[in-house]
Design a protein around this motif. Structure first.
Motif, mmCIF file in Angstrom:
data_model
loop_
_atom_site.group_PDB
_atom_site.id
_atom_site.type_symbol
_atom_site.label_atom_id
_atom_site.label_comp_id
_atom_site.label_asym_id
_atom_site.label_seq_id
_atom_site.Cartn_x
_atom_site.Cartn_y
_atom_site.Cartn_z
ATOM 1 N N GLY A 193 0.819 -1.208 0.000
ATOM 2 C CA GLY A 193 0.000 0.000 0.000
ATOM 3 C C GLY A 193 0.851 1.256 0.000
ATOM 4 N N ALA A 194 1.946 1.232 0.736
ATOM 5 C CA ALA A 194 2.823 2.394 0.776
ATOM 6 C C ALA A 194 3.458 2.650 -0.583
ATOM 7 C CB ALA A 194 3.907 2.178 1.846
ATOM 8 N N GLU A 195 3.883 1.569 -1.262
ATOM 9 C CA GLU A 195 4.497 1.713 -2.582
ATOM 10 C C GLU A 195 3.494 2.216 -3.599
ATOM 11 O OE1 GLU A 195 6.294 -1.903 -3.676
ATOM 12 O OE2 GLU A 195 7.874 -1.819 -2.172
ATOM 13 N N ALA A 196 2.258 1.772 -3.507
ATOM 14 C CA ALA A 196 1.245 2.189 -4.469
ATOM 15 C C ALA A 196 0.994 3.678 -4.376
ATOM 16 C CB ALA A 196 -0.041 1.411 -4.230
ATOM 17 N N GLN A 197 1.219 4.235 -3.192
ATOM 18 C CA GLN A 197 0.961 5.657 -3.024
ATOM 19 C C GLN A 197 2.166 6.518 -3.358
ATOM 20 O OE1 GLN A 197 -0.331 6.001 0.998
ATOM 21 N NE2 GLN A 197 -2.253 4.895 0.671
ATOM 22 N N ALA A 198 3.392 5.931 -3.587
ATOM 23 C CA ALA A 198 4.595 6.707 -3.894
ATOM 24 C C ALA A 198 4.484 7.278 -5.307
ATOM 25 C CB ALA A 198 5.837 5.823 -3.790
ATOM 26 N N PRO A 199 4.772 8.584 -5.548
ATOM 27 C CA PRO A 199 4.648 9.196 -6.874
ATOM 28 C C PRO A 199 5.727 8.684 -7.832
ATOM 29 C CG PRO A 199 5.624 10.735 -5.319
ATOM 30 C CD PRO A 199 5.199 9.533 -4.516
ATOM 31 N N ASP A 200 5.379 8.569 -9.120
ATOM 32 C CA ASP A 200 6.331 8.169 -10.160
ATOM 33 C C ASP A 200 7.185 9.382 -10.514
ATOM 34 O OD1 ASP A 200 7.725 7.342 -12.375
ATOM 35 O OD2 ASP A 200 6.005 6.456 -13.405
ATOM 36 N N PRO A 201 8.516 9.314 -10.368
ATOM 37 C CA PRO A 201 9.362 10.488 -10.632
ATOM 38 C C PRO A 201 9.386 10.897 -12.095
ATOM 39 C CG PRO A 201 10.712 8.543 -10.255
ATOM 40 C CD PRO A 201 9.303 8.150 -9.922
ATOM 41 N N MET A 202 8.938 10.022 -13.000
ATOM 42 C CA MET A 202 8.932 10.344 -14.424
ATOM 43 C C MET A 202 7.624 10.993 -14.845
ATOM 44 S SD MET A 202 11.931 9.344 -15.095
ATOM 45 C CE MET A 202 12.169 9.170 -16.856
ATOM 46 N N VAL A 203 6.678 11.123 -13.951
ATOM 47 C CA VAL A 203 5.362 11.694 -14.247
ATOM 48 C C VAL A 203 5.226 13.015 -13.519
ATOM 49 C CG1 VAL A 203 2.875 11.365 -14.082
ATOM 50 C CG2 VAL A 203 4.352 9.415 -14.598
ATOM 51 N N ILE A 204 4.636 13.987 -14.185
ATOM 52 C CA ILE A 204 4.425 15.291 -13.570
ATOM 53 C C ILE A 204 3.035 15.797 -13.918
ATOM 54 C CG2 ILE A 204 5.504 16.455 -15.539
ATOM 55 C CD1 ILE A 204 6.402 18.647 -13.607
ATOM 56 N N GLN A 205 2.396 16.344 -12.905
ATOM 57 C CA GLN A 205 1.094 16.982 -13.104
ATOM 58 C C GLN A 205 1.320 18.486 -13.225
ATOM 59 O OE1 GLN A 205 -1.802 16.175 -10.055
ATOM 60 N NE2 GLN A 205 -3.531 16.729 -11.367
ATOM 61 N N VAL A 206 0.805 19.079 -14.264
ATOM 62 C CA VAL A 206 1.114 20.461 -14.616
ATOM 63 C C VAL A 206 0.004 21.378 -14.131
ATOM 64 C CG1 VAL A 206 1.646 22.033 -16.511
ATOM 65 C CG2 VAL A 206 2.388 19.650 -16.623
ATOM 66 N N SER A 207 0.390 22.475 -13.523
ATOM 67 C CA SER A 207 -0.577 23.459 -13.063
ATOM 68 C C SER A 207 -1.152 24.231 -14.243
ATOM 69 C CB SER A 207 0.088 24.420 -12.084
ATOM 70 O OG SER A 207 1.082 25.189 -12.756
ATOM 71 N N GLU A 208 -2.203 24.960 -13.954
ATOM 72 C CA GLU A 208 -2.864 25.729 -15.016
ATOM 73 C C GLU A 208 -1.935 26.802 -15.574
ATOM 74 O OE1 GLU A 208 -6.890 28.455 -15.654
ATOM 75 O OE2 GLU A 208 -6.660 27.210 -13.851
ATOM 76 N N ASP A 209 -1.153 27.442 -14.702
ATOM 77 C CA ASP A 209 -0.226 28.476 -15.175
ATOM 78 C C ASP A 209 0.879 27.879 -16.036
ATOM 79 O OD1 ASP A 209 -1.646 30.435 -13.900
ATOM 80 O OD2 ASP A 209 -0.417 30.406 -12.073
ATOM 81 N N MET A 210 1.364 26.720 -15.618
ATOM 82 C CA MET A 210 2.434 26.089 -16.381
ATOM 83 C C MET A 210 1.942 25.586 -17.741
ATOM 84 S SD MET A 210 5.116 23.121 -15.177
ATOM 85 C CE MET A 210 5.557 24.116 -13.750
ATOM 86 N N MET A 211 0.684 25.221 -17.838
ATOM 87 C CA MET A 211 0.127 24.771 -19.115
ATOM 88 C C MET A 211 0.225 25.862 -20.183
ATOM 89 S SD MET A 211 -0.964 21.596 -19.194
ATOM 90 C CE MET A 211 -2.149 21.602 -20.519
ATOM 91 N N LYS A 212 0.257 27.113 -19.739
ATOM 92 C CA LYS A 212 0.347 28.218 -20.686
ATOM 93 C C LYS A 212 1.744 28.341 -21.287
ATOM 94 C CE LYS A 212 -3.132 30.876 -18.122
ATOM 95 N NZ LYS A 212 -3.395 32.120 -17.351
ATOM 96 N N GLU A 213 2.723 27.720 -20.668
ATOM 97 C CA GLU A 213 4.113 27.844 -21.108
ATOM 98 C C GLU A 213 4.560 26.685 -21.987
ATOM 99 O OE1 GLU A 213 6.513 28.296 -17.686
ATOM 100 O OE2 GLU A 213 5.443 30.060 -16.937
#
Length: 397
Positions: A39-59
């Protein structure tokens, strides 16, 4: 009786309650530790994946790999040369001494213009031989006319007339040969006609320009003794020129007439020449291991001068290939990667296989499926943000 039964039930109820309590407490404590770890591993974020904010989407810009014709370019050193089909080497036609020299290097001359005057004993001797042959022909012609009259008068026989006819034919051949020799020595038909009528030998001859052009070289000096093989002047019509390059053998496979060319002349900064190859040599130079290629240049104002240095860029046409912009490629762990869009605001850095680069594009061999969208602009800054988040996560922030 009733009191005894109640007394017996109380210990049982108490025991049942105790078992239930212990059972409930044991449920959490009996969960295998491995399940907690998963369960702990399933919750660890993938370092190769990034979620982009709305401001960053403009760039950033999102797109797909495109099919483009990737042109292979080759830059080689080149040189301006005079068009060899517009060059004339004017030589002395006879052995003699230069009496007058009316030409200097860089001078513009017209066809028929006198370049030099030469005195030649060879010319005078050849003229003398021509006059002897010409006189002998006249004597033979009169002899044949007399022979015809004598034959009619039955004074001589047919054999004598035939002998004189044979001598006339020989005399005519000698005149023709002597005339041809004088033509080779540079005498014009007008001069030959004047020689026949005046019977005066002239040992002076003129060397004249054979084309309109510029004097590129002057090969003699005043008073010099010249031979027929000596070049008096090299003339060139520079209204057309060549841009010539020697392409290394290993890079010459794609050369072909009609291949697009761009060139820059060092003496004319900021000026780009555009055209196509007009010639590709059919052989490799065995000494330099190069293949000669050239393009034609219009040169009405004489801007391009022979021996000017230049750089020639050859563009080889290629079939269309699937490509991605160079700006979207990320170098990570000694490999090429691009950001693949996973959802509206989520992207994953994915390894790809790329080939050659041309015109700001990289050929995509593998790694992006048809229909997948990638970040085509802003990938560098997004990757920096991904790394920053990964470092912050590793530090426990």
């Amino acid at each position: 009786m009733k009191t005894r039964m109640q007394t017996n039930l109380c210990p049982g109820l108490a025991a049942l309650a105790l078992v239930s309590f212990l059972g409930g407490c044991g449920a959490d404590s009996s969960t295998p530790p491995a399940l907690h770890a998963v369960g702990a591993e399933a919750q660890a974020p993938d370092p190769m994946v990034i979620q982009v904010s709305e401001d960053m989407m403009k760039e950033i810009s999102i797109g797909e790999p495109k099919w483009e014709a990737v042109n292979h370019t080759l830059r080689v050193s080149a040189m301006v040369q005079a068009d060899e089909t517009r060059i004339a080497r004017v030589s002395s036609p006879v052995i003699g001494r230069i009496l007058n020299l009316d030409v200097v290097e860089g001078q513009e001359v017209k066809r028929g213009q006198v370049l030099a005057v030469i005195r030649s004993t060879e010319l005078s001797n050849s003229q003398l031989q021509f006059l002897k042959a010409f006189s002998q022909r006249q004597l033979s012609e009169r002899a044949v006319e007399r022979a015809k009259l004598l034959l009619e008068a039955d004074v001589i026989g047919e054999a004598e007339l035939q002998r004189r006819d044979s001598e006339l034919a020989q005399a005519r051949a000698e005149v023709s040969s002597a005339r041809d020799e004088l033509r080779v020595l540079g005498m014009s038909e007008e001069s030959l006609t004047r020689l026949e009528t005046s019977r005066t030998v002239n040992s002076v001859t003129q060397v004249v320009a054979t084309i309109d052009g510029i004097v590129l070289e002057r090969g003699v000096t005043l008073g010099q003794i010249v031979q027929p093989a000596d070049t008096v002047a090299v003339l060139a019509d520079l209204s057309k020129a060549w841009l010539v390059a020697d392409v290394p053998e290993a890079q010459s496979g794609g050369l072909a007439v009609g291949l697009p060319v761009e060139a820059e002349v060092a003496a004319l900064p900021g000026h780009t020449i555009r055209g196509k190859l007009s010639f590709v040599s059919a052989r490799v130079d065995p000494e330099t291991r190069t293949v000669r290629a050239r393009m034609n240049l219009d040169n009405p104002r004489g801007r391009y001068k022979p021996a000017m240095l230049a750089t020639m860029t050859l563009s080889e046409h290629a079939p269309k290939k699937r490509t991605v912009p160079v700006a979207c490629v990320i170098r990570e762990a000694d490999g090429d990667h691009v950001f693949i869009q996973k959802s509206a605001d989520t992207f994953a850095l994915k390894p790809v296989k790329l080939a050659e680069e041309a015109n700001g594009l990289r050929v995509l061999v593998d790694g992006v499926n048809p229909g997948e969208k990638i970040i085509v602009a802003g990938a560098f800054h997004l990757n920096n943000e991904r790394r920053r988040r990964a470092i912050r996560g590793a530090d426990g922030d």
